[in-house]
Motif scaffolding. Structure first.
Motif, PDB file in Angstrom:
ATOM      1  N   GLY A 120       2.788   4.148  -4.808  1.00 47.36           N
ATOM      2  CA  GLY A 120       3.994   3.404  -4.458  1.00 47.36           C
ATOM      3  C   GLY A 120       4.491   3.332  -3.158  1.00 47.36           C
ATOM      4  N   ARG A 132       0.413  -0.199 -10.351  1.00 49.10           N
ATOM      5  CA  ARG A 132       0.531   0.993  -9.305  1.00 49.10           C
ATOM      6  C   ARG A 132      -0.445   2.029  -9.621  1.00 49.10           C
ATOM      7  N   GLU A 182       3.398  -2.473  -4.960  1.00 48.78           N
ATOM      8  CA  GLU A 182       2.061  -2.820  -5.667  1.00 48.78           C
ATOM      9  C   GLU A 182       1.102  -2.488  -4.856  1.00 48.78           C
TER      10      GLU A 182
END
Length: 1022
Positions: free
Chosen positions: A890, A927, A893
């Protein structure tokens, strides 16, 4: 008010012939009368339509296509928006008339100049009803001398009318991939100049990297002195604390031979040795000279040398102590140039800023100040969602500040010259610029590039750009345009440019598009579009390769895309001759004329024909919000990189490499923190002044070592953050410009133990729970991205039939208390078979306030599967969840081929903020490498743990909802929480235009297996 006769100009709507337009120059004159603001306006159907008595008020700069329903924006990529052939002008030709009054009483002896910064279309200008000129170059200024027109109404006020016709013959040269718009897109103003004045200025500020000294050449031309027979006028130059004066060259009579005489009364003396007139050719040929002629040779050379042009002056200074200019250190010097008369009275003065730098192509390297640079660039159009191609100074600064903070160092002005103010900012903030001429005849490229009717326009557009921008240090290459084939017109323009301005290389993709080893006449750079990785590697290994490779366009970023950017940079930083390129492109071109957030693309204004969403291909949204792809670029373009591994970090050191070309690392501060799940506690470290290109090994502070040894949970990563030390115009102090990590091995979660508990399932082997609106089910489909839908991928994903899975049979076996095995056979949309076997084990004892299960998944895809999009599960929760926490990559995205800059950590986000609102709804918000997920809200808590790291997406919408919508803003409000957990997820690639995702990121396997745990705990009722 007297009505103007707009037919007073010649009936020439071609745009081939500029009338009354002053020569282009590099001088910057301050406005004396600002004409930006409120104007009267009306839109006509054609240039010959009658004027009405009804006017509306509009703002200038302003494009009528942004407010007139009768002629809205129109988007095409390649095709022209009308069905005609060059050079024909279409019959329907909307024409806007802008009118306003102004007050100006110039002093005696001064000329009045009307400056129109840019008019999109064919411009005809009138002052006080008199025609003053015609111009048709949509992205360069047109200036007209309006002195006589103003004198016709000496008492004032004066009236200026600017008539802009949408189409002309040169519209075929402005067929760029962008909205077709019309009107006045840049500022309009008036200034005055003396009759005798400075006319132009060329400054060549060179820097010799070997001696570290500078040289300066200042060439000045004047107006009003070219007919002066006597001297006395001078040019004074203030620069680098020096005040230098050089004379203005007077007019000299043309050389002529002395007259012969017919007098034969006396014997003529011998004045010229025999055959002396052979000496000029011998000198030119560098041939041996007879000894008798040697004394005459210097005089002959001098007599043959061109005389200084009347009205000009040249100043040469060398061996100057200067600080060089580069994008990393954009040092500028002011230069003031004055024109003084015989009595030393200054009659005119201009100032400009220069940067001392040298740009050269040597072999396969593009060098700036003797060093090989890496081009970390973007392609940039003029675009603002509210105003179209009207871009304010504030927006320009915001754009460049954003790019600088994300480590972009270069801009290609695709596909036309930008506002001079933009180049001023590039000079100051520090960007390398490829300045591109306004030439793109994409729809008719093979014809126009060799059409002699368009030759003057090619030469004019290239030369006017160069004349205007040649003093900007940021400009490191000239581009002959874009996607107009390669023909004689290009070679003609290149020939002029090489002779007139030889200090910068030439760039033109069309010259090498069919042969990377050709096109030398028109380009000094091999500058392909969207090349494959294999082609780049092959060219670099080819012994014929003889020029630098800098990609003019690559990593096409339409929608959720830009996969493989790290693969490109692996090549750029390791293979000889590769030096980076320009991402396509900077911003989405979505328009929002009403400011209501309803962003539009091609076809949304009733524009037919159109090319739809192709213009939504930026790494930044139209409102300048960075997309995840820009964060990926920030990490790859970073000024530093960690080049040591986890073992070194655990041993107490980290090695940092300075990726810059010129600067050391003193402009940055550095801090470290250990990712443990606890709030970060950064520790500052001193890296030292590491020279450009060098690396330094730094001992970890004791506090960091302690965190690595004693943290309550195993550390995930050691994170290094680089921040700006001092404030700059583009960022405040302490702005993070780079974040990198050393990642540690992650321990597997503890082995789960089954408990004897009844499994709540619905008879089909699917879990039932009050928090589950839809139980976990197999999912093989994602909302198609623009790349997934691309022509190049040939419907391969639709061909799989995975978009619809219909259970054909379900077998459920109770393998003991607390254990269920369910085998589901699915039929795809095209009747192929998929087998999904799931083993569910209960992990929570009866009576606990939560339910917990372990799910072991096995999936077998059809044997004819070419490529899949995802393999995983999807489940939906009831309303009442608002926050997500996860352990994985993270915070932005990321996807398998776009995660080189993603960070491993413990992350937290509102569920609504996980989405990335691509204008065309598609797969988003993923993610990667997630091992834990926790969703919370008033409804309760749902968490998952994964032995194998999974690709995770948490959204408010199901796949079919994304695919049904055509704009993000059309998605209905939703409180649902839809969760995807994928053991395999396909990369993104850039196959709309360019390479697909690399083979390692394609899902070509047929069998997949994984284990995960699901825990559900509903909030007890009050």
């Amino acid at each position: 008010m007297t009505r103007t006769d707009f037919t007073a100009l010649p009936a020439d709507d071609s745009g081939f012939n500029a009338l009354g337009r002053l020569p282009m120059h590099a001088l910057r004159r301050a406005p004396e009368v600002e004409l930006d603001g409120t104007w009267e306006f009306q839109l006509l159907d054609s240039p010959t339509a009658p004027i009405s008595e009804t006017w509306k008020t509009v703002e200038v700069p302003g494009l009528w296509t942004m407010w007139e329903d009768a002629d809205p924006p129109h988007y095409t990529n390649v095709q022209m928006p009308f069905d005609d052939m060059p050079p024909r002008v279409p019959a329907r030709n909307p024409t806007g008339i802008y009118r306003r009054s102004f007050e100006l009483r110039p002093a005696e002896g001064r000329r009045v100049v009307l400056h129109v910064g840019a008019a999109e279309g064919l411009l005809r200008a009138f002052v006080n009803g008199r025609p003053v000129g015609v111009s048709a170059d949509s992205h360069l200024a047109a200036e007209f001398d309006v002195t006589e027109a103003c004198a016709a109404s000496p008492a004032g006020p004066h009236t200026v009318e600017l008539v802009v016709s949408k189409w002309s013959s040169v519209s075929y040269l402005e067929d760029q991939d962008q909205w077709w718009q019309s009107g006045l897109s840049r500022s309009v103003y008036l200034y005055t100049v003396p009759e005798t004045r400075l006319a132009d200025l060329t400054v060549v500020a060179d820097f010799d990297p070997a001696t570290r000294r500078g040289a300066l050449r200042v060439e000045v031309s004047t107006a009003g002195l070219e007919y002066l027979d006597e001297g006395g006028w001078s040019i004074c130059v203030d620069v680098l604390g020096r005040d230098e004066t050089v004379p203005v060259a007077p007019r000299r009579p043309a050389p002529r031979l002395p007259p012969l005489t017919d007098d034969r009364t006396s014997r003529p003396a011998t004045m010229i040795p025999p055959d002396l007139m052979d000496l000029p050719s011998l000198l030119a040929a560098d041939a041996p000279i007879p000894p008798a002629w040697v004394p005459a040779a210097p005089m002959m050379r001098q007599s043959l040398a061109p005389a200084p042009v009347a009205g000009t002056a040249v100043l040469d200074l060398d061996d100057l102590a200067v600080e060089p200019w580069s994008a990393e250190n954009p040092h500028l010097e002011e230069i003031v140039v004055r024109l003084a008369g015989p009595d030393d009275t200054v009659v005119d003065e201009v100032a400009t800023r220069v940067g001392f730098r040298r740009v050269r192509v040597e072999g396969r390297d593009l060098l700036v100040n003797g060093r090989r640079i890496l081009v970390q660039g973007v392609n940039r159009h003029d675009i603002d969602p509210r105003t179209g191609r009207v871009v304010t100074a504030e927006r320009m600064l915001a754009e460049l500040s954003l790019l600088k903070r994300f480590n972009v160092n270069a801009i290609r002005t695709s596909h036309y010259p930008n506002d001079p103010l933009f180049l001023d900012l590039c000079d100051e903030i520090g960007f390398y610029v490829v300045d591109e001429a306004d030439i793109e005849a994409h729809a008719f490229a093979p014809a126009v590039c060799d059409d002699p009717r368009y030759l003057p326009a090619f030469l004019e557009r290239v030369s006017r750009m160069v004349l205007r921008d040649r003093n900007h240090p940021c400009v490191i290459a000239w581009s002959l345009g874009n996607e107009t084939g390669y023909g004689a017109n290009h070679d003609a323009a290149a020939g002029w440019l090489r002779r007139f301005e030889p200090t910068r290389p030439l760039h033109y993709e069309g010259a090498i598009s069919l042969d990377w080893h050709g096109g030398h006449a028109a380009t000094d750079l091999v500058c392909p579009m969207y090349p494959s990785f294999e082609s780049l590697a092959a060219y670099c290994a080819d012994p014929r390769a003889d020029r630098p490779v800098i990609l003019c366009e690559y990593a096409h970023s339409q929608g959720n895309s830009t996969g493989g950017l790290a693969d490109y940079w692996d090549l750029f930083e390791t293979l000889p001759g590769l030096q980076g390129g320009f991402l396509w492109q900077f911003t989405d071109h979505a328009l929002d004329p009403d400011g209501d957030g309803r962003y539009r693309y091609g076809g949304d204004f009733g524009d037919v024909p159109n090319d739809g969403t192709i213009l939504l291909n930026g790494v930044v949204f139209a409102d300048l919000t960075p997309q995840p792809a820009l964060y990926e670029a920030r990490g790859l373009f970073s000024p530093v990189r960690i080049v040591s591994d986890a073992a070194a970090a655990l041993a107490g050191t980290v090695t940092i490499r300075n990726r810059q070309t010129f600067n050391d690392l003193s402009a940055y501060t550095f801090e470290l923190h250990v990712e443990t799940g606890e709030p970060p506690d950064p520790v500052a470290i001193e890296v030292g002044e590491v020279p450009a290109g060098a690396a330094a090994t730094v001992d970890l502070p004791e506090a960091v070592r302690e965190q690595l040894k004693t943290s309550s949970s195993p550390p995930l990563a050691l994170t290094l953050t680089a921040r700006t030390r001092n404030a700059a115009r583009w960022a405040p102090a302490e702005t993070a410009v780079a974040i990198h990590q050393v990642v540690f091995p992650r321990p597997a979660p503890p082995v789960a133990t089954a408990v004897p508990a009844a499994l709540p399932e619905d008879g089909d082997g699917e879990l039932a729970h009050p928090l589950l609106r839809a139980a976990p089910r197999l999912c093989l489909w994602r909302a198609l991205t623009d790349t997934d839908r691309s022509f190049a991928l040939d419907q391969r994903f639709v061909r799989s039939g995975f978009f619809r899975l219909t259970p054909a049979s379900v077998t459920v076996e109770a393998a003991g208390k607390g254990l269920v095995v369910a085998t589901t056979v699915y039929r795809t949309a095209f009747d192929t078979e998929i087998v999904h076997r799931r083993e569910i084990v209960a992990l929570a004892e009866p009576g606990r306030p939560f339910a917990e299960y372990q799910l072991t998944e096995q999936v077998r895809l059809p044997d004819d599967t070419e490529d899949a999009l995802r393999v995983g599960v999807e489940f939906e929760l009831v309303d009442g969840f608002d926050e997500a926490r996860w352990v994985g990559l993270g915070p932005w995205e990321n996807y398998p081929d776009r995660r080189a800059s993603a960070l491993l950590g413990h992350w937290r986000s509102r569920i609504d903020d996980l989405a990335v609102p691509y204008v065309w709804p598609q797969e988003n918000g993923g993610r990667g490498e997630v091992t834990e997920l926790r969703l919370t809200g008033p409804a309760g808590t749902v968490s998952t743990i994964h032995e194998t790291p999974l690709q995770m997406a948490v959204s408010r919408y199901r796949v079919e909802q994304f695919e049904a919508a055509r704009h993000w803003w059309r998605l209905p409000p939703s409180g649902a929480t839809v969760v995807h957990l994928d053991v395999a997820h396909r990369g993104l690639g850039t196959a709309v235009v360019g390479p697909d995702t690399r083979p390692r990121h394609r899902l070509t396997g047929h069998e997949y297996a994984w284990v995960w745990r699901l825990r559900l705990e509903a909030t007890p009722p009050r």
